[in-house]
Design an enzyme around this catalytic site. Structure first.
Site, PDB file in Angstrom:
ATOM      1  N   GLU A 182       1.199 -16.125  -3.677  1.00 44.68           N
ATOM      2  CA  GLU A 182       0.077 -16.520  -2.885  1.00 44.68           C
ATOM      3  C   GLU A 182      -0.772 -17.236  -3.705  1.00 44.68           C
ATOM      4  O   GLU A 182      -1.269 -16.776  -4.793  1.00 44.68           O
ATOM      5  CB  GLU A 182      -0.536 -15.419  -2.163  1.00 44.68           C
ATOM      6  CG  GLU A 182      -1.730 -15.651  -1.434  1.00 44.68           C
ATOM      7  CD  GLU A 182      -2.241 -14.718  -0.551  1.00 44.68           C
ATOM      8  OE1 GLU A 182      -1.598 -13.551  -0.290  1.00 44.68           O
ATOM      9  OE2 GLU A 182      -3.246 -14.785   0.221  1.00 44.68           O
TER      10      GLU A 182
ATOM     11  N   ASP B  60       3.562  -4.266   5.425  1.00 42.98           N
ATOM     12  CA  ASP B  60       2.838  -4.101   4.212  1.00 42.98           C
ATOM     13  C   ASP B  60       2.283  -2.576   3.595  1.00 42.98           C
ATOM     14  O   ASP B  60       1.923  -2.067   4.723  1.00 42.98           O
ATOM     15  CB  ASP B  60       1.556  -4.823   4.273  1.00 42.98           C
ATOM     16  CG  ASP B  60       1.282  -6.280   3.473  1.00 42.98           C
ATOM     17  OD1 ASP B  60       2.000  -6.034   2.506  1.00 42.98           O
ATOM     18  OD2 ASP B  60       0.453  -6.997   3.539  1.00 42.98           O
TER      19      ASP B  60
ATOM     20  N   LYS C  60       6.475  -4.127   1.805  1.00 46.17           N
ATOM     21  CA  LYS C  60       5.904  -5.085   0.947  1.00 46.17           C
ATOM     22  C   LYS C  60       4.640  -4.473   0.114  1.00 46.17           C
ATOM     23  O   LYS C  60       4.219  -3.898   0.636  1.00 46.17           O
ATOM     24  CB  LYS C  60       5.263  -6.419   1.412  1.00 46.17           C
ATOM     25  CG  LYS C  60       4.617  -7.593   0.437  1.00 46.17           C
ATOM     26  CD  LYS C  60       4.565  -8.644   0.890  1.00 46.17           C
ATOM     27  CE  LYS C  60       3.042  -8.725   1.718  1.00 46.17           C
ATOM     28  NZ  LYS C  60       1.954  -8.487   1.199  1.00 46.17           N
TER      29      LYS C  60
ATOM     30  N   ASP D  83      -1.094  -6.506   5.822  1.00 47.03           N
ATOM     31  CA  ASP D  83      -2.421  -5.930   5.986  1.00 47.03           C
ATOM     32  C   ASP D  83      -3.775  -6.772   6.356  1.00 47.03           C
ATOM     33  O   ASP D  83      -4.671  -6.360   6.638  1.00 47.03           O
ATOM     34  CB  ASP D  83      -2.692  -5.011   4.747  1.00 47.03           C
ATOM     35  CG  ASP D  83      -3.168  -5.672   3.424  1.00 47.03           C
ATOM     36  OD1 ASP D  83      -2.654  -6.842   3.474  1.00 47.03           O
ATOM     37  OD2 ASP D  83      -3.136  -4.965   2.335  1.00 47.03           O
ATOM     38  N   SER D  84      -3.296  -8.280   6.192  1.00 49.74           N
ATOM     39  CA  SER D  84      -4.550  -9.333   6.770  1.00 49.74           C
ATOM     40  C   SER D  84      -4.825  -9.057   8.281  1.00 49.74           C
ATOM     41  O   SER D  84      -5.781  -9.513   8.472  1.00 49.74           O
ATOM     42  CB  SER D  84      -3.764 -10.558   6.404  1.00 49.74           C
ATOM     43  OG  SER D  84      -2.714 -10.720   7.309  1.00 49.74           O
TER      44      SER D  84
ATOM     45  N   GLU E 276       1.829  -4.969  -3.431  1.00 43.95           N
ATOM     46  CA  GLU E 276       1.064  -6.281  -4.195  1.00 43.95           C
ATOM     47  C   GLU E 276       0.994  -5.954  -5.705  1.00 43.95           C
ATOM     48  O   GLU E 276       0.947  -4.939  -5.863  1.00 43.95           O
ATOM     49  CB  GLU E 276      -0.533  -6.439  -3.383  1.00 43.95           C
ATOM     50  CG  GLU E 276      -0.521  -6.920  -2.111  1.00 43.95           C
ATOM     51  CD  GLU E 276      -2.069  -7.231  -1.935  1.00 43.95           C
ATOM     52  OE1 GLU E 276      -2.901  -7.317  -2.841  1.00 43.95           O
ATOM     53  OE2 GLU E 276      -2.009  -7.601  -0.742  1.00 43.95           O
TER      54      GLU E 276
END
Ligand code: KIV
Length: 302
Positions: A203, A106, A136, A67-68, A138
């Site tokens: 990260e 993501d 993925k 999602d970056s 978070e």
């Protein structure tokens, strides 16, 4: 700290082989898991067909539609406004290019925070509509990981500086610098592994903590600012290639300066158009027989 496995990267040619860029078969989740402790994994982000195709051709193991892309491709200030529809859209485009590498999508902010049912429903969308082969999410969310996994979808977990929690962190800050926070991250990693995560992204944490977590779990870790002891490394496509702007985190290494290349090419095109050097005869379609006469007649007849 108890170690589940004595991890050691024994290097190429031992254990499972590298999955070559020329292989016709796709990289699988079991292959990625078997690489842990045997060879280092390579992951890169992609957001569309060309970026995924180039990453695939370069032989990376995993392509992440992170999602970056909201920041690096869509120009937003953070990742928080990315929607499920947008992630499905970009994942589907990347799936057209990543035919060999394992494509992971993501889950955006809001797609799994409200309920486990949301998490499963949205993970299913990324697989069915986006054509990802894993998802993925978070943070420390073992219940969501277990439920998605139970639905038959491989889940990658992500700990440390998880950008969707930027406001709770008070900015994009290195995590795990305080001892209690570092120990909590080790515990969370173990719980996510127990919940069925097949891989763990770490990260922006101290390298020693990256190493400790890598030793504490039996699933592979992939670091981004988590030091060299992780089982693999990931970088964001635009950062790696020199296409992103603004201050870069300490862990980013630029492997190219494509912004210079692209700016020079676009500038050359603009100059050629303005000076009449583009297009030339070889770049034009030939005149059909009789066209000149037909146009002359048309002009005469008004
Ligand atoms: O969104 C993303 O690109 C990511 C990577 C930084 C791991 O989550």
């Amino acid at each position: 700290m108890e170690e589940k496995t004595a991890k050691r990267h024994v290097g190429r040619g031992q254990g499972i082989p590298d999955h070559p860029a020329t292989a016709r078969t796709a990289v699988t989740v079991p292959e990625v898991m078997a690489a842990q402790g045997v060879r280092r994994l390579v992951m890169v982000t992609a957001s569309d067909e060309p970026s995924a195709r180039l990453a695939d051709a370069a032989g990376v193991d995993l392509v992440l539609v992170g999602d970056s892309l909201g920041m690096t491709v869509l120009g937003r200030p953070d990742t928080l406004s990315m929607t499920m529809d947008e992630m499905v859209h970009h994942t589907r485009a990347a799936a057209a290019g990543a035919t060999r590498a394992l494509l992971v999508a993501d889950m955006p902010f809001g797609a799994y925070q409200a309920s486990v049912a949301d998490a499963v429903r949205n993970a299913c969308r990324l697989i069915a509509e986006g054509r990802a082969r894993a998802v993925k999410l978070e943070g420390h969310r073992p219940a969501e990981v277990a439920a998605i996994n139970a639905a038959g979808i491989p889940v990658m977990a992500h700990l440390g500086l998880t950008p969707q929690s930027v406001h709770r962190f008070g900015g994009y800050r290195v995590q795990g610098r305080e001892i209690d926070q570092a120990l909590a991250l080790v515990a969370h990693a173990r719980e996510l592994e127990a919940a069925g995560a097949f891989l763990l992204v770490l990260e922006a944490i101290p390298a020693a903590l990256g190493e400790a977590i890598t030793r504490a779990v039996a699933i592979p870790t992939i670091g981004i600012g988590a030091g060299p002891a992780c089982d693999g490394q990931v970088l964001v496509y635009a950062d790696l290639l020199g296409l992103s702007t603004g201050p870069l985190p300490r862990f980013v290494r630029r492997y190219a300066h494509l912004d210079d290349v692209v700016r020079a090419a676009l500038g050359a095109f603009a100059a050629d158009v303005r000076d009449g050097r583009y297009p030339v005869e070889e770049e034009c379609y030939p005149e059909p027989v009789g066209l000149a006469e037909a146009l002359a007649t048309l002009a005469r007849e008004g």
